[in-house]
Write a protein that holds these residues in place. Structure first.
Motif, PDB file in Angstrom:
ATOM      1  N   ASN A  37       0.835  -1.192   0.000  1.00 24.60           N
ATOM      2  CA  ASN A  37       0.000   0.000   0.000  1.00 24.60           C
ATOM      3  C   ASN A  37       0.873   1.246   0.000  1.00 24.60           C
ATOM      4  N   SER A  38       0.393   2.305  -0.628  1.00 23.66           N
ATOM      5  CA  SER A  38       1.215   3.501  -0.782  1.00 23.66           C
ATOM      6  C   SER A  38       1.659   4.065   0.570  1.00 23.66           C
ATOM      7  N   GLY A  39       0.780   4.032   1.561  1.00 20.46           N
ATOM      8  CA  GLY A  39       1.164   4.535   2.876  1.00 20.46           C
ATOM      9  C   GLY A  39       2.263   3.718   3.502  1.00 20.46           C
ATOM     10  N   VAL A  40       2.209   2.418   3.342  1.00 16.85           N
ATOM     11  CA  VAL A  40       3.220   1.528   3.919  1.00 16.85           C
ATOM     12  C   VAL A  40       4.563   1.708   3.224  1.00 16.85           C
ATOM     13  N   GLN A  41       4.551   2.006   1.948  1.00 13.12           N
ATOM     14  CA  GLN A  41       5.802   2.175   1.200  1.00 13.12           C
ATOM     15  C   GLN A  41       6.704   3.226   1.825  1.00 13.12           C
ATOM     16  N   GLU A  42       6.115   4.243   2.413  1.00 16.41           N
ATOM     17  CA  GLU A  42       6.891   5.362   2.954  1.00 16.41           C
ATOM     18  C   GLU A  42       7.156   5.245   4.451  1.00 16.41           C
ATOM     19  N   LEU A  43       6.657   4.178   5.065  1.00 16.20           N
ATOM     20  CA  LEU A  43       6.864   3.995   6.497  1.00 16.20           C
ATOM     21  C   LEU A  43       8.229   3.396   6.792  1.00 16.20           C
ATOM     22  N   HIS A  44       8.706   3.646   7.996  1.00 13.86           N
ATOM     23  CA  HIS A  44       9.890   2.980   8.518  1.00 13.86           C
ATOM     24  C   HIS A  44       9.479   2.199   9.763  1.00 13.86           C
ATOM     25  N   PRO A  45      10.052   1.024   9.979  1.00 14.40           N
ATOM     26  CA  PRO A  45       9.647   0.227  11.140  1.00 14.40           C
ATOM     27  C   PRO A  45       9.858   0.984  12.436  1.00 14.40           C
ATOM     28  N   TYR A  46       8.941   0.766  13.383  1.00 12.33           N
ATOM     29  CA  TYR A  46       9.058   1.356  14.716  1.00 12.33           C
ATOM     30  C   TYR A  46      10.349   0.886  15.373  1.00 12.33           C
ATOM     31  N   GLN A  47      11.077   1.807  15.973  1.00  8.76           N
ATOM     32  CA  GLN A  47      12.338   1.482  16.622  1.00  8.76           C
ATOM     33  C   GLN A  47      12.135   1.427  18.138  1.00  8.76           C
ATOM     34  N   PRO A  48      12.058   0.234  18.711  1.00  5.13           N
ATOM     35  CA  PRO A  48      11.864   0.132  20.160  1.00  5.13           C
ATOM     36  C   PRO A  48      13.151   0.463  20.908  1.00  5.13           C
ATOM     37  N   GLY A  49      13.029   0.601  22.225  1.00  8.76           N
ATOM     38  CA  GLY A  49      14.213   0.803  23.047  1.00  8.76           C
ATOM     39  C   GLY A  49      15.152  -0.385  22.951  1.00  8.76           C
ATOM     40  N   LYS A  50      16.431  -0.124  22.981  1.00  3.99           N
ATOM     41  CA  LYS A  50      17.421  -1.192  22.845  1.00  3.99           C
ATOM     42  C   LYS A  50      17.351  -2.126  24.060  1.00  3.99           C
ATOM     43  N   PRO A  51      17.188  -3.440  23.831  1.00  3.74           N
ATOM     44  CA  PRO A  51      17.140  -4.374  24.961  1.00  3.74           C
ATOM     45  C   PRO A  51      18.514  -4.604  25.575  1.00  3.74           C
ATOM     46  N   ILE A  52      18.518  -5.005  26.834  1.00  2.57           N
ATOM     47  CA  ILE A  52      19.767  -5.248  27.550  1.00  2.57           C
ATOM     48  C   ILE A  52      20.595  -6.311  26.859  1.00  2.57           C
ATOM     49  N   SER A  53      19.957  -7.391  26.412  1.00  6.94           N
ATOM     50  CA  SER A  53      20.704  -8.491  25.789  1.00  6.94           C
ATOM     51  C   SER A  53      21.451  -8.036  24.549  1.00  6.94           C
ATOM     52  N   GLU A  54      20.829  -7.123  23.771  1.00  2.65           N
ATOM     53  CA  GLU A  54      21.494  -6.629  22.563  1.00  2.65           C
ATOM     54  C   GLU A  54      22.730  -5.816  22.908  1.00  2.65           C
ATOM     55  N   LEU A  55      22.624  -4.977  23.923  1.00  6.66           N
ATOM     56  CA  LEU A  55      23.765  -4.157  24.323  1.00  6.66           C
ATOM     57  C   LEU A  55      24.889  -5.026  24.877  1.00  6.66           C
ATOM     58  N   GLU A  56      24.525  -6.060  25.615  1.00 10.37           N
ATOM     59  CA  GLU A  56      25.547  -6.985  26.128  1.00 10.37           C
ATOM     60  C   GLU A  56      26.310  -7.639  24.982  1.00 10.37           C
ATOM     61  N   ARG A  57      25.594  -8.028  23.929  1.00 11.34           N
ATOM     62  CA  ARG A  57      26.246  -8.642  22.768  1.00 11.34           C
ATOM     63  C   ARG A  57      27.143  -7.638  22.052  1.00 11.34           C
ATOM     64  N   HIS A  80      27.206   7.564  24.332  1.00 10.90           N
ATOM     65  CA  HIS A  80      28.160   7.510  25.443  1.00 10.90           C
ATOM     66  C   HIS A  80      27.562   6.778  26.630  1.00 10.90           C
ATOM     67  N   MET A  81      26.301   7.063  26.932  1.00 10.39           N
ATOM     68  CA  MET A  81      25.654   6.382  28.048  1.00 10.39           C
ATOM     69  C   MET A  81      25.522   4.888  27.794  1.00 10.39           C
ATOM     70  N   LEU A  82      25.240   4.520  26.541  1.00  8.14           N
ATOM     71  CA  LEU A  82      25.205   3.098  26.203  1.00  8.14           C
ATOM     72  C   LEU A  82      26.522   2.426  26.556  1.00  8.14           C
ATOM     73  N   GLU A  83      27.603   3.068  26.195  1.00  5.46           N
ATOM     74  CA  GLU A  83      28.928   2.493  26.435  1.00  5.46           C
ATOM     75  C   GLU A  83      29.259   2.404  27.915  1.00  5.46           C
ATOM     76  N   GLN A  84      28.539   3.198  28.729  1.00 10.78           N
ATOM     77  CA  GLN A  84      28.728   3.134  30.181  1.00 10.78           C
ATOM     78  C   GLN A  84      27.701   2.214  30.846  1.00 10.78           C
ATOM     79  N   GLY A  85      26.898   1.533  30.017  1.00 13.50           N
ATOM     80  CA  GLY A  85      25.933   0.578  30.546  1.00 13.50           C
ATOM     81  C   GLY A  85      24.616   1.173  30.999  1.00 13.50           C
TER      82      GLY A  85
END
Length: 366
Positions: free
Chosen positions: A10-30, A324-329
């Motif tokens: 659909n034309s509306g969907v073509q221009e959308l970008h996926p919702y970006q949730p908050g970064k989970p702890i497990s992802e930052l640990e990796r 910077h805060m990400l890098e400090q946990g």
């Protein structure tokens, strides 16, 4: 691959970008190989799950091979009793986001307009654009809703107005008299969706108690969630309250099992866990005072909030500060996607979690 699948959408969907949730702890640990991470990014309840809710879910384990109650009768009955409405006025959802999208898909078509505020919850423009309707964005007033301008923007093509009260990500709220005056101006064929995801946190005596208003304003729909103060973000549970005719229409395309058995049981149980809710509110109030004090001390401008988060102006682009805060946990939330490039949204955590954020903030000032 020869087919351009984007053109099939659909034309509306073509221009959308996926919702970006908050970064989970497990992802930052990796990514960074660090531990003892504090997540203050997604407005979650830091005290953990209610013991009553957990026990209710455990009782359901042996029946998980069977479908849940498609009507959610017992949860609906509990909500109806709590908020003082008929059970036929309630729609259940997989979180209140599910209900918000469902309402929009029932009532909004591409030829319609949907009004919402600048800096308002990101789901509103996503849903509107996905349907192909016209987005009408009202410039914010003091970071919040400008209801006078919103009323003036209504046209014959307006079908729906989204109002987050309190608003995410700004934490601002609309007072009762202002909202009542606004509702008096809205035509009866324009639906007003009051998104009250942070309802339980608000102590202000001028905050509107809107569910009783539905009797006088049949075009009013109120949505709430169990993801915030009730601590059930991980299992997704929310609901809408509207007049019976509107609710009947919303339930027509609703998927029959849009809430799972664990969510139904946990939500019903946590409504009776008054000690848990009070503890959550007490922890939040103390944490808010803890963060406000340091922002004042360090001369950071912040937006007064009645929610479980606070949004602060860092005085410069917040992206590098976030990194910077990400890098400090410490995980917080940049809100440049809300047209607030210098701000960070900080969820209220436990005292020690807030303290770690404060420690990183102080070190940045040296």
């Amino acid at each position: 691959m020869s087919c351009d699948f984007i053109k099939l959408a659909n034309s509306g969907v073509q221009e959308l970008h996926p919702y970006q949730p908050g970064k989970p702890i497990s992802e930052l640990e990796r990514e960074l190989g660090i531990t003892n991470i504090v997540k203050l990014a997604s407005n979650e309840n830091p005290i953990g799950i209610s013991a009553k809710a957990q026990a209710a879910m455990e009782k359901e384990f042996s029946e998980l091979a069977r479908y849940p109650d498609a009507n959610g009768y017992y949860l609906k009955a509990k909500i109806a009793e709590r908020v003082g409405v008929d059970i036929n006025q309630i729609t259940l959802g997989n979180g209140s986001n599910d209900v918000l999208e469902l309402i929009a898909r029932v009532f909004v078509a591409p030829e319609h307009e949907v009004i919402f505020s600048q800096h308002a919850f990101v789901v509103y423009p996503i849903v509107t654009q996905a349907i192909g309707a016209k987005k009408v964005v009202i410039p914010a007033k003091d970071w919040g809703h400008d209801l006078e301008a919103t009323a003036e923007a209504i046209t014959p093509n307006t079908r729906m107005i989204f109002i987050a009260n309190p608003n995410n990500p700004t934490g601002t709220w609309v007072k009762s008299g202002e909202l009542k005056a606004f509702m008096d101006k809205v035509p009866e064929d324009v639906l007003v969706i009051l998104d009250e995801a942070y309802y339980e946190y608000v102590e202000d005596k001028d905050y509107p108690q809107t569910i009783p208003w539905i009797k006088d304003y049949p075009n009013l729909i109120v949505t709430r969630t169990f993801s915030k103060a009730y601590g059930l973000a991980g299992i997704r549970a929310g609901y809408a309250v509207a007049n019976e005719e509107v609710t009947g229409l919303i339930n027509r395309p609703r998927q029959p099992f849009n809430m799972n058995s664990l969510a139904l049981a946990a939500a019903e149980a946590v409504l009776d866990d008054h000690e848990y809710l009070q503890k959550a509110l007490d922890v939040n109030k103390a944490g808010m005072q803890q963060l406000e004090a340091v922002f004042k001390e360090l001369n950071y401008d912040y937006i007064p909030s009645v929610t479980n988060f606070i949004t602060v102006d860092m005085g410069k682009p917040a992206g590098p500060i976030y990194q910077h805060m990400l890098e400090q946990g410490v995980i917080v939330r940049p809100v440049a996607n809300y047209e607030m490039p210098n701000h960070l949204r900080v969820s209220i955590g436990l005292e020690e979690e807030n303290a770690k954020f404060i420690k990183v903030l102080r070190e940045m000032e040296k």
